[in-house]
Design a protein around this motif. Sequence first.
Motif, mmCIF file in Angstrom:
data_model
loop_
_atom_site.group_PDB
_atom_site.id
_atom_site.type_symbol
_atom_site.label_atom_id
_atom_site.label_comp_id
_atom_site.label_asym_id
_atom_site.label_seq_id
_atom_site.Cartn_x
_atom_site.Cartn_y
_atom_site.Cartn_z
ATOM 1 N N ALA A 136 4.847 -5.647 4.418
ATOM 2 C CA ALA A 136 6.148 -5.720 4.426
ATOM 3 C C ALA A 136 6.658 -4.514 3.284
ATOM 4 C CB ALA A 136 7.000 -6.806 4.267
ATOM 5 N N ARG A 137 7.837 -4.409 3.331
ATOM 6 C CA ARG A 137 8.731 -3.657 2.164
ATOM 7 C C ARG A 137 9.589 -4.389 1.777
ATOM 8 N NH1 ARG A 137 5.420 1.039 0.801
ATOM 9 N NH2 ARG A 137 3.688 0.430 2.786
ATOM 10 N N HIS A 145 -5.998 -4.101 1.927
ATOM 11 C CA HIS A 145 -4.736 -4.654 1.534
ATOM 12 C C HIS A 145 -3.815 -5.284 2.930
ATOM 13 C CE1 HIS A 145 -0.628 -5.692 0.254
ATOM 14 N NE2 HIS A 145 -0.880 -6.386 -0.585
ATOM 15 N N PRO A 193 0.900 -1.239 -0.008
ATOM 16 C CA PRO A 193 0.123 0.039 0.026
ATOM 17 C C PRO A 193 0.874 1.247 0.057
ATOM 18 C CG PRO A 193 -0.691 -1.484 1.871
ATOM 19 C CD PRO A 193 0.617 -1.965 0.988
ATOM 20 N N SER A 197 3.557 3.779 9.006
ATOM 21 C CA SER A 197 4.698 3.272 9.866
ATOM 22 C C SER A 197 5.798 2.705 9.360
ATOM 23 C CB SER A 197 3.792 1.939 10.266
ATOM 24 O OG SER A 197 3.870 0.707 9.550
ATOM 25 N N THR A 214 11.575 -6.207 4.880
ATOM 26 C CA THR A 214 11.193 -5.742 6.203
ATOM 27 C C THR A 214 9.899 -5.477 6.680
ATOM 28 O OG1 THR A 214 13.144 -3.968 5.814
ATOM 29 C CG2 THR A 214 11.595 -3.708 7.986
ATOM 30 N N GLY A 245 -0.796 -5.083 3.618
ATOM 31 C CA GLY A 245 0.483 -4.129 3.848
ATOM 32 C C GLY A 245 1.437 -4.472 5.099
ATOM 33 N N PHE A 271 -1.852 3.269 7.083
ATOM 34 C CA PHE A 271 -1.060 3.041 8.246
ATOM 35 C C PHE A 271 0.230 2.086 7.946
ATOM 36 C CE2 PHE A 271 0.384 0.193 11.728
ATOM 37 C CZ PHE A 271 0.795 1.235 12.714
ATOM 38 N N PRO A 272 0.193 0.958 6.994
ATOM 39 C CA PRO A 272 1.343 0.287 6.476
ATOM 40 C C PRO A 272 2.345 1.005 5.778
ATOM 41 C CG PRO A 272 -0.777 -0.803 5.932
ATOM 42 C CD PRO A 272 -1.198 0.586 6.407
ATOM 43 N N ASN A 297 6.416 -4.440 8.444
ATOM 44 C CA ASN A 297 6.215 -3.342 9.115
ATOM 45 C C ASN A 297 5.088 -3.502 10.163
ATOM 46 O OD1 ASN A 297 5.529 -2.515 5.862
ATOM 47 N ND2 ASN A 297 3.835 -2.795 7.320
ATOM 48 N N GLN A 298 4.561 -2.404 10.774
ATOM 49 C CA GLN A 298 3.315 -2.497 11.785
ATOM 50 C C GLN A 298 2.135 -2.667 10.568
ATOM 51 O OE1 GLN A 298 4.780 1.031 14.073
ATOM 52 N NE2 GLN A 298 4.537 -0.320 15.854
ATOM 53 N N VAL A 299 1.303 -3.484 11.333
ATOM 54 C CA VAL A 299 0.006 -3.371 10.432
ATOM 55 C C VAL A 299 -1.176 -3.106 11.465
ATOM 56 C CG1 VAL A 299 0.853 -5.092 8.635
ATOM 57 C CG2 VAL A 299 -0.400 -5.973 10.956
ATOM 58 N N GLN A 300 -2.264 -2.613 10.735
ATOM 59 C CA GLN A 300 -3.433 -2.543 11.318
ATOM 60 C C GLN A 300 -4.652 -3.039 10.414
ATOM 61 O OE1 GLN A 300 -3.997 1.577 11.844
ATOM 62 N NE2 GLN A 300 -3.107 1.637 13.797
ATOM 63 N N TRP A 329 1.700 -11.273 6.886
ATOM 64 C CA TRP A 329 2.789 -12.170 6.558
ATOM 65 C C TRP A 329 3.693 -12.583 7.786
ATOM 66 C CZ3 TRP A 329 4.878 -9.007 1.937
ATOM 67 C CH2 TRP A 329 4.024 -9.218 0.783
#
Lengths: 160, 586
Positions: free
Chosen positions: B459-460, B455, A85, A93, B444, B457, A89-90, B446-449, B274
């Motif tokens: 990781a990067r 989606h 996204p 953050s 990496t 979301g 938030f993703p 990342n934090q999720v909600q 993930w």
Amino acid sequence: MAAIGKSNDMEFLQVSLKRCNGRVAALSVVGSLLFAFAAPVYAQDATTADGVFTTAQAERAQAIYDRSCASCHGATLGGGASAPPLMGFPFTSFWTGKNLGELNDVLHTMPADNPGSLTDQQYADLIALILDKNAYPAGDTELPADGAVLAGITISPAAQ
Amino acid sequence: MIKQLSGALLAAIVGAGALALPSVAQAQSRLDNYTPVTDEMLQDPAASDWLMWRRNYQMWGYSPLDQINADNVGDLQMAWAWTMEAGRQESTPLVHDGVMFLMASCNFTQALDAATGDLLWEYRREVVEHPAALACGNRNAVLYEDKLIMATHDAFLVALDAKTGQVAWEHQVGDWQVGHHYTGGPLIADGKIIAGLSGCYHINSGGCWISAHDVASGEELWRTYTIARPDEPGGDTWGDVPLESRYGGSAWNTGAYDPETNTLYYGVAVPIPWGSEQRGTGDGDVLYTNSTLAIDADTGEIKWYFQYMRNEQWDLDHPFARMIVETEVSPNADEVEWIAPDLTAGETRKVITGIPGKTGIVWTLDAETGDFLWARSTVEQNVVTGVDAEARTAIINDEVRSSIGEQVYVCPYLLGGINWQAPAYNPNTNAIYAPVNNLCMNFTLNQVQPTIGAHHGSARSTPVIPESANGNVGSFTAVNVATGETMWEFDQRAGFPGSVLTTGGNLVFVTDDNRRLRAFNAETGDVLWEQILNTRAGGFPTTYEVDGRQYIAVPAGTGVSYATATPEIRVPSGGNMLYVFALPQD
């Protein structure tokens, strides 16, 4: 256009945009280049909370986004399968505390099927769109297509 | 939604000029002679036909046609071409009785005269504003009786009359507003429609499922969830996470089917989010993610499962085509990293083989029991360090597990050593031809909600070409199914995002990220023919015969791509186009 230098001593020059019109915008940027050192300069602690892009810049990036980004990242920047996204938030953050130069570098590896196919200005405009969608405030000055300048702007925590 | 060549339009075309008449007349006759597709045809298709995704239930991507062969493939030329709908290109051209059924992006479907491309009918489904960007990458439909049956971007099953394109029935299965969609198409097995739901990488409670439906109405007959329910076997592998907060398990590619045992073999994708830290599932295996499910086609009951990767966190999906092959099993320990300790070499068995997941590892299991036989890598990977044959799973490298915010170097990249581009199997060479790719990533979490419908979301990631690849991303590799040995390998800078077609003409066709469509000698790997296309080809190449002439169909346009790692190879976006090649006519 990416060769615009950064100098902390320079006056902050505003690129004036009369209309939300790509051609006018391009002329304005070219016009600003004629002033030799006419790049926007930000304070060393500049952040995305400072209004570092214009609404017009974000709006004109929408067509670029629709054509080059939406097929993987979704029409509303919400992400898709392997494509993360670009809003919400993703996004914030992960990016909070990093700078726009890093984001610009990642954007230059995109679109995944045709990396580097956009102009530096179009990538900068897309950053403006991403900031806009993440509720960072717009300002009076366009975000420049200059990696060094972008690297000087820190991504601040998301607005609540 | 339906547009058919009406009598008035036909009259207008005829009136416009005599030249238009023969092709239209011929086009009409193709449909006039169209015969219903039977179960027998699906099990043993006529050489001239391509009725389902990978042509046979065993997922081979193989046609016995040999008019075009290793001796004459150099003479191939374009027979016709056809501009396709814009959007994701993942199409499989199906052919029966000289009629091609071309389902493009968002289920936009056309019936064409397979010898000329002349339009017979078209069906345009209303496109919903789907939250999942990939919803319109619709890979395949299937032909059965007098219908073309598709699974849609808005999570419906739809049956079109094959002669007219009119909707015979449609049946809603999932809820597109929470992300459900179908990209892998339906399968006909045991007289039922079988469909694997996708879109569970968006947040929707309880995950995806595989379901069976009545062929005459779409009515649901059974449903098997891909995520274990709390009160069922395996339910505790998600820890205390309640069912409504268990996400993932898309079954986003069509399964294989063995009519002899009435068994379906479906793959299941990753858990969502993930990372186990993001899911709150601790060390749990999170069944049945990254597994093969052997399912009784009659009841939906899971006969056995094999979970390739437990508690996975890198989006290294295992949902791809499983191949069913009867072969001698004699893995060569010089080239095969992992062999079952108690394996009796030299026996002939029915196996489930191929490359089920993004790790690029060839896994070979016993088809009846799911017992591990052997496995080997095809590309650089640092995730799997061994196989626990008894526990029926890979041993995972703990070094590449990470917590939120910690960057790890993981191979392959999350687009995969392979993705949904499908390998092919040729029974004459007993080889799998695999379009694999050498890429790693800095990854990496990342934090999720998690938000319903959104989606995940998780990781990067950024791709990196591993040093061992010497700058070559693409590796088109032939692996012997009996021995696991590499028969030949074609390495190059450009990646291989295209699917493979192999034929009785001792040929293998594949496309790369640099617009090259090539024909290889299936035995030797020699390049026998090359055609530069307008872009890479994300669709599935198929072959068929009409009026005694063999054709090769290649849907060009971007599906998956590895170009991020090779930015100097510039290929334009868009340009979806079907190319059809044949030998010159005397």
